[in-house]
Design a protein around this motif. Structure first.
Motif, PDB file in Angstrom:
ATOM      1  N   VAL A 336      -7.679 -23.458  16.606  1.00  0.00           N
ATOM      2  CA  VAL A 336      -6.350 -23.897  15.978  1.00  0.00           C
ATOM      3  C   VAL A 336      -6.017 -23.898  17.425  1.00  0.00           C
ATOM      4  CG1 VAL A 336      -4.084 -22.826  15.150  1.00  0.00           C
ATOM      5  CG2 VAL A 336      -6.427 -22.633  13.992  1.00  0.00           C
ATOM      6  N   GLN A 337      -4.947 -25.160  17.202  1.00  0.00           N
ATOM      7  CA  GLN A 337      -3.945 -24.980  19.035  1.00  0.00           C
ATOM      8  C   GLN A 337      -2.926 -25.249  18.966  1.00  0.00           C
ATOM      9  OE1 GLN A 337      -5.041 -25.738  21.582  1.00  0.00           O
ATOM     10  NE2 GLN A 337      -7.690 -26.281  21.039  1.00  0.00           N
ATOM     11  N   TYR A 338      -2.079 -23.976  19.887  1.00  0.00           N
ATOM     12  CA  TYR A 338      -0.318 -23.665  19.583  1.00  0.00           C
ATOM     13  C   TYR A 338       0.293 -24.997  20.313  1.00  0.00           C
ATOM     14  CZ  TYR A 338      -1.949 -18.747  17.047  1.00  0.00           C
ATOM     15  OH  TYR A 338      -2.246 -18.151  16.145  1.00  0.00           O
ATOM     16  N   ASP A 339       1.436 -25.086  19.536  1.00  0.00           N
ATOM     17  CA  ASP A 339       1.887 -25.890  20.278  1.00  0.00           C
ATOM     18  C   ASP A 339       3.514 -24.088  21.535  1.00  0.00           C
ATOM     19  OD1 ASP A 339       3.902 -25.126  18.706  1.00  0.00           O
ATOM     20  OD2 ASP A 339       4.202 -26.648  18.146  1.00  0.00           O
ATOM     21  N   ALA A 340       4.244 -25.281  21.880  1.00  0.00           N
ATOM     22  CA  ALA A 340       5.328 -23.975  21.888  1.00  0.00           C
ATOM     23  C   ALA A 340       5.660 -23.097  21.288  1.00  0.00           C
ATOM     24  CB  ALA A 340       5.914 -24.592  23.942  1.00  0.00           C
ATOM     25  N   ALA A 341       6.292 -23.173  20.060  1.00  0.00           N
ATOM     26  CA  ALA A 341       7.516 -22.730  19.056  1.00  0.00           C
ATOM     27  C   ALA A 341       5.833 -21.721  18.733  1.00  0.00           C
ATOM     28  CB  ALA A 341       7.848 -23.441  17.810  1.00  0.00           C
ATOM     29  N   ASP A 342       4.970 -22.519  18.099  1.00  0.00           N
ATOM     30  CA  ASP A 342       3.968 -21.654  18.270  1.00  0.00           C
ATOM     31  C   ASP A 342       3.794 -19.996  18.628  1.00  0.00           C
ATOM     32  OD1 ASP A 342       3.394 -23.076  15.635  1.00  0.00           O
ATOM     33  OD2 ASP A 342       1.134 -24.015  16.676  1.00  0.00           O
ATOM     34  N   ARG A 343       3.519 -20.391  20.022  1.00  0.00           N
ATOM     35  CA  ARG A 343       2.971 -19.102  20.812  1.00  0.00           C
ATOM     36  C   ARG A 343       4.074 -18.279  21.257  1.00  0.00           C
ATOM     37  NH1 ARG A 343       0.928 -23.735  23.613  1.00  0.00           N
ATOM     38  NH2 ARG A 343       2.892 -23.802  24.833  1.00  0.00           N
ATOM     39  N   SER A 344       5.629 -19.180  20.740  1.00  0.00           N
ATOM     40  CA  SER A 344       6.923 -18.149  21.409  1.00  0.00           C
ATOM     41  C   SER A 344       6.513 -17.332  20.303  1.00  0.00           C
ATOM     42  CB  SER A 344       7.974 -18.559  20.925  1.00  0.00           C
ATOM     43  OG  SER A 344       9.200 -17.681  21.130  1.00  0.00           O
ATOM     44  N   PHE A 345       6.544 -17.531  19.009  1.00  0.00           N
ATOM     45  CA  PHE A 345       6.366 -16.909  17.326  1.00  0.00           C
ATOM     46  C   PHE A 345       5.334 -15.599  17.723  1.00  0.00           C
ATOM     47  CE2 PHE A 345       4.659 -15.900  13.410  1.00  0.00           C
ATOM     48  CZ  PHE A 345       6.300 -15.428  12.754  1.00  0.00           C
ATOM     49  N   ALA A 346       4.308 -16.206  18.190  1.00  0.00           N
ATOM     50  CA  ALA A 346       3.030 -15.401  18.605  1.00  0.00           C
ATOM     51  C   ALA A 346       3.379 -13.585  19.127  1.00  0.00           C
ATOM     52  CB  ALA A 346       1.675 -16.649  18.893  1.00  0.00           C
ATOM     53  N   GLU A 347       3.664 -14.526  20.314  1.00  0.00           N
ATOM     54  CA  GLU A 347       3.924 -13.922  21.670  1.00  0.00           C
ATOM     55  C   GLU A 347       5.075 -12.395  21.362  1.00  0.00           C
ATOM     56  OE1 GLU A 347       5.699 -15.458  25.185  1.00  0.00           O
ATOM     57  OE2 GLU A 347       2.979 -16.548  25.284  1.00  0.00           O
ATOM     58  N   ALA A 348       6.131 -12.458  19.906  1.00  0.00           N
ATOM     59  CA  ALA A 348       7.220 -11.744  19.749  1.00  0.00           C
ATOM     60  C   ALA A 348       6.556 -10.925  18.108  1.00  0.00           C
ATOM     61  CB  ALA A 348       8.315 -12.262  18.657  1.00  0.00           C
ATOM     62  N   LEU A 349       5.139 -11.850  17.937  1.00  0.00           N
ATOM     63  CA  LEU A 349       5.083 -10.893  16.596  1.00  0.00           C
ATOM     64  C   LEU A 349       4.124  -9.846  16.836  1.00  0.00           C
ATOM     65  CD1 LEU A 349       4.720 -10.678  13.204  1.00  0.00           C
ATOM     66  CD2 LEU A 349       2.937 -12.158  13.592  1.00  0.00           C
ATOM     67  N   HIS A 350       3.596 -10.450  18.138  1.00  0.00           N
ATOM     68  CA  HIS A 350       1.996  -9.084  18.804  1.00  0.00           C
ATOM     69  C   HIS A 350       2.463  -8.431  18.957  1.00  0.00           C
ATOM     70  CE1 HIS A 350      -1.503  -9.590  21.304  1.00  0.00           C
ATOM     71  NE2 HIS A 350      -2.534  -9.786  20.190  1.00  0.00           N
ATOM     72  N   ALA A 351       4.126  -8.140  19.517  1.00  0.00           N
ATOM     73  CA  ALA A 351       4.676  -7.218  19.706  1.00  0.00           C
ATOM     74  C   ALA A 351       4.689  -5.637  19.344  1.00  0.00           C
ATOM     75  CB  ALA A 351       5.577  -7.448  20.456  1.00  0.00           C
ATOM     76  N   THR A 352       4.697  -6.355  17.199  1.00  0.00           N
ATOM     77  CA  THR A 352       4.633  -6.016  16.210  1.00  0.00           C
ATOM     78  C   THR A 352       3.784  -4.798  16.077  1.00  0.00           C
ATOM     79  OG1 THR A 352       4.659  -7.455  15.148  1.00  0.00           O
ATOM     80  CG2 THR A 352       6.939  -6.658  15.654  1.00  0.00           C
ATOM     81  N   LEU A 353       2.401  -5.292  16.839  1.00  0.00           N
ATOM     82  CA  LEU A 353       1.088  -4.383  16.610  1.00  0.00           C
ATOM     83  C   LEU A 353       0.847  -3.556  17.069  1.00  0.00           C
ATOM     84  CD1 LEU A 353      -0.739  -7.573  15.637  1.00  0.00           C
ATOM     85  CD2 LEU A 353       0.196  -7.052  14.076  1.00  0.00           C
ATOM     86  N   ASP A 354       0.479  -2.356  16.770  1.00  0.00           N
ATOM     87  CA  ASP A 354       0.143  -0.982  16.985  1.00  0.00           C
ATOM     88  C   ASP A 354      -1.160  -1.548  18.439  1.00  0.00           C
ATOM     89  OD1 ASP A 354       2.472   0.219  15.681  1.00  0.00           O
ATOM     90  OD2 ASP A 354       1.031   0.676  14.195  1.00  0.00           O
TER      91      ASP A 354
END
Length: 474
Positions: A336-354
């Protein structure tokens, strides 16, 4: 846990006489309709219907398949939302497996912070909206290729409800609807991309219901017989079993009904138990002990017990030959290839994972197939796999590190991150479908691998002759 790579170099898999453009035909078909499939998946994500209640989701998928020229038989195997869609005639018969049920309590908007659409409502925390749509996209692409080439063979899509505990596929297998299938192709949403070449845990589930006698808990406690006491006694005995079962065993439960008022001795209580183990014959013995615990609890509390089997699924029998073949196709498609919007969402969601298990960027990779692993999950695809040569892949529809059955998984499934993973899966499955339909040696190799790995085991559905538990989520 033992990990054994299916070494492709040691057992070379070639893609036969097919030219790259042959396989490109189906991938281009899927790419050309990506917006349509994204819309279908999003609609099912919004429907968020739980097991055996997926009326709108099932109807939507059926409608798309009918419009594509498939013949649809609805309401199969005594399940109103189950269906089989077919196109073509003759052999080989290739099955694409679809699911579309949501999970209770996982309602979530497509946002990187906890934000339910409806508090306590259901949500697609296992990505079955993507699973059902992606498999459908693959089936339609292969049908279009088969129609254009004039080749022989049949493409089928199996709409299977209630994977989450309802064992929908088991009833379809029991009804004989897979008996003429040459190969079954499946996939599942995940936080990574690769071929699932291991096995899973067999699973038996039931609701145990205890009937007692109600009475005033303070004025006449001696006249009461507490159904809740029976539930708690059963749970205590099952918990004591944990020390005396094989270490791969998993036992878990929830009390679904325990009474309504503390000052009334409950005359009815219910508990929902799961038992899992990677070997069904071993699990059957463990389950007998769970039932004995329930019987003992009823005897000791002066109550009456009855139980209803809700689901029972075998562990997956992974097909080594098809798994290698599927890996080759998935590797050609890529991750899967992320674009800039995907990466921004992913980074924000990643921060919620323990405790993220995978780094951002791993979604781009296609992992090598691994045999010998035992997943802690259970799936009714297991029963299909003991009857038909079956191959399954995982595609990164969730931000790396996201666990299944989480609000984060639901959130990802409503974004382009989920859609991109779905399209990767659809393309790989479509390529393998073309491979099977155009190359008899591939069908033969899958069957030989299946017979060798199954050995002398005689499959029997653990559900017996029970009807589907259509109200288990109500």
């Amino acid at each position: 846990m033992r990990r054994v790579l299916l070494l492709l170099a040691a057992s070379t898999v070639t893609l036969g006489a097919q030219t790259p453009s042959t396989f490109d035909t189906v991938t281009q078909h899927i790419d050309g309709r990506r917006d349509r499939y994204a819309t279908v998946a999003r609609q099912i994500w919004e429907f968020a219907e739980v097991g055996f209640q997926e009326t709108k989701s099932s109807a939507l998928l059926q409608g798309v398949l009918r419009a594509a020229g498939f013949r649809v038989e609805a309401g199969v195997a005594d399940m109103p939302t189950a269906f089989v869609a077919s196109w073509g005639s003759g052999r080989p018969i290739i099955a694409f497996i679809g699911e579309f049920d949501a999970l209770p309590g996982l309602s979530q908007q497509a946002k990187a912070e906890r934000s339910p659409v409806a508090a306590g409502g259901p949500g697609h925390g296992c990505g079955h909206h993507l699973l059902g749509t992606g498999s459908m996209a693959a089936a339609i692409a292969v049908k279009e290729w088969l129609q254009a080439t004039g080749g022989a063979g049949t493409v089928r899509y199996y709409g299977t409800p209630a994977e989450e505990g309802g064992s929908g596929k088991v009833y379809i297998v029991r009804a004989g609807l897979f008996k003429d299938v040459d190969a079954a192709l499946a996939w599942h949403p995940a936080d990574h991309t690769g071929v699932s070449a291991g096995t899973t845990l067999a699973n038996i589930t039931a609701k145990f219901r205890f009937h007692g006698v109600s009475a005033h808990a303070a004025a006449a406690p001696d006249r009461g017989r507490s159904a809740l006491d029976a539930v708690e006694a059963m749970n205590y005995m099952v918990n004591l079993m944990r020390e005396h079962v094989p270490q791969e065993t998993r036992l878990h439960y929830v009390i679904t009904q325990g009474g309504r008022a503390p000052n009334v001795v409950p005359d009815f209580a219910e508990v929902y138990h799961y038992a899992r183990h990677p070997d069904m014959p071993v699990l059957a013995g463990i389950w007998d002990r769970v039932v004995k615990a329930a019987e003992g609890a009823a005897l000791g509390t002066g109550t009456r017990m009855e139980y209803e089997i809700i689901g029972a699924v075998h562990n997956v029998l992974s097909n080594e030959y098809l798994s290698r073949r599927l890996h080759e196709h998935l590797d050609r498609v890529g991750g899967v290839q992320y674009d800039a919007a995907d990466r921004s969402f992913a980074e924000a969601l990643h921060a919620t994972l323990d405790s993220p298990r995978r780094a951002l960027g791993s979604e781009r990779l296609v992992e090598p197939p691994v045999a010998g692993e035992v997943s802690s999950a259970s799936t009714d695809l297991g029963d299909v796999s003991w009857n038909v040569p079956t191959a399954e892949l995982s595609a990164a529809t969730w931000v790396p590190g996201t666990p299944a059955h989480s609000w984060q998984a639901t959130a990802c499934g409503g974004t382009t991150i989920g859609t991109k993973g779905m399209l990767v899966a659809a393309k790989a499955l479509a390529r393998l479908g073309v491979d099977l339909l155009s190359n008899p040696d591939v069908v033969r190799g899958a069957r030989e691998s299946f017979e060798r790995q199954r050995g002398k085991y005689v499959y029997e559905p653990m559900l017996g002759d029970r009807k589907p538990a259509l109200d288990y989520r109500r």
